[in-house]
Design an enzyme around this catalytic site. Structure first.
Site, short mmCIF file in Angstrom:
data_model
loop_
_atom_site.label_atom_id
_atom_site.label_comp_id
_atom_site.label_asym_id
_atom_site.label_seq_id
_atom_site.Cartn_x
_atom_site.Cartn_y
_atom_site.Cartn_z
N HIS A 194 32.06 29.21 -24.32
CA HIS A 194 33.43 29.13 -24.82
C HIS A 194 33.94 27.70 -24.70
O HIS A 194 33.29 26.84 -24.14
CB HIS A 194 34.36 30.11 -24.08
CG HIS A 194 34.56 29.81 -22.63
ND1 HIS A 194 35.69 30.17 -21.94
CD2 HIS A 194 33.78 29.19 -21.71
CE1 HIS A 194 35.60 29.79 -20.69
NE2 HIS A 194 34.45 29.20 -20.52
N CYS A 244 35.86 21.56 -19.62
CA CYS A 244 35.90 22.87 -20.30
C CYS A 244 36.44 22.76 -21.72
O CYS A 244 36.40 23.73 -22.48
CB CYS A 244 36.73 23.86 -19.49
SG CYS A 244 36.01 24.22 -17.88
N HIS A 272 30.75 25.13 -23.74
CA HIS A 272 29.97 25.18 -22.51
C HIS A 272 29.75 26.65 -22.18
O HIS A 272 30.51 27.51 -22.57
CB HIS A 272 30.69 24.45 -21.36
CG HIS A 272 31.95 25.11 -20.92
ND1 HIS A 272 33.13 25.03 -21.61
CD2 HIS A 272 32.21 25.90 -19.85
CE1 HIS A 272 34.07 25.72 -20.99
NE2 HIS A 272 33.53 26.28 -19.92
N HIS A 317 28.31 30.05 -19.59
CA HIS A 317 28.32 30.66 -18.26
C HIS A 317 27.35 31.84 -18.23
O HIS A 317 27.15 32.51 -19.24
CB HIS A 317 29.72 31.18 -17.89
CG HIS A 317 30.74 30.12 -17.82
ND1 HIS A 317 30.84 29.24 -16.76
CD2 HIS A 317 31.74 29.77 -18.68
CE1 HIS A 317 31.84 28.41 -16.97
NE2 HIS A 317 32.40 28.70 -18.13
N ASP A 374 26.94 39.18 -25.12
CA ASP A 374 25.80 38.42 -24.64
C ASP A 374 25.31 37.43 -25.69
O ASP A 374 25.12 37.78 -26.86
CB ASP A 374 24.66 39.37 -24.25
CG ASP A 374 23.52 38.65 -23.54
OD1 ASP A 374 23.79 37.70 -22.77
OD2 ASP A 374 22.36 39.04 -23.73
N HIS A 375 25.11 36.19 -25.26
CA HIS A 375 24.66 35.09 -26.10
C HIS A 375 25.58 34.87 -27.30
O HIS A 375 25.13 34.55 -28.40
CB HIS A 375 23.20 35.30 -26.55
CG HIS A 375 22.24 35.03 -25.45
ND1 HIS A 375 21.93 35.98 -24.49
CD2 HIS A 375 21.56 33.92 -25.12
CE1 HIS A 375 21.07 35.46 -23.63
NE2 HIS A 375 20.83 34.20 -23.98
N GLU A 407 32.76 33.93 -13.45
CA GLU A 407 32.39 32.87 -14.38
C GLU A 407 31.29 32.01 -13.74
O GLU A 407 30.35 31.58 -14.39
CB GLU A 407 33.62 32.03 -14.70
CG GLU A 407 33.39 30.91 -15.67
CD GLU A 407 34.65 30.12 -15.91
OE1 GLU A 407 35.31 30.38 -16.93
OE2 GLU A 407 34.97 29.24 -15.09
#
Length: 135
Positions: A15, A34, A40, A42, A80-81, A125
């Site tokens: 995000h 960020c 970036h 997580h 996811d991804h 996170e």
């Protein structure tokens, strides 16, 4: 008496923290790294807590296999991804903060659970940064 059960899952997503009504300078000042225009990522860790009475017929608050399937279908498969900002309609007009992300997940799960159960969520996170919400 009430009892709480927990199920943990993991998924990866990226995000960017960026408020479009602010200048690039203010976004950089407030969000720092960020705010990278390249996003970036997580390795999110989600802990779901369900609290309620134990069903005397099953001995369960809820069958954890059913909860695991729900988490896989509604959270893992959905996020996811993914790039939360670009791939997920939930963040089209909402900042993709971990706090907002936890409430999005809560909103997805709550209507799909038995009404007699209270829902709590902890969304990590990082190992040191996490959000807890619930009823």
């Amino acid at each position: 008496m009430t009892t709480s059960i927990y199920r943990e899952t993991h998924f990866n997503a990226c995000h960017r923290m960026h408020n479009p009504i602010w200048s690039d300078e203010k976004n950089a000042e407030i969000f720092g790294l960020c705010n990278s225009p390249n996003y970036h990522g997580h390795n999110f860790r989600l802990v779901v807590k369900l609290t309620g009475a134990i069903n005397p017929e099953t001995g369960y608050v809820m069958d954890l296999k059913i909860l695991a399937k729900l988490l896989k279908e509604e959270v893992e498969s959905r996020f996811d991804h993914k790039n939360l900002n670009l791939d997920c309609l939930e963040f089209k007009e909402t900042l993709a903060s971990t706090e907002n992300f936890a409430w999005v997940i809560f909103g997805i799960l709550k209507p799909k659970l038995p009404q007699n159960l209270k829902l709590g969520i902890i969304l990590y996170e990082t190992e040191r940064n996490f959000v807890e919400i619930g009823e």
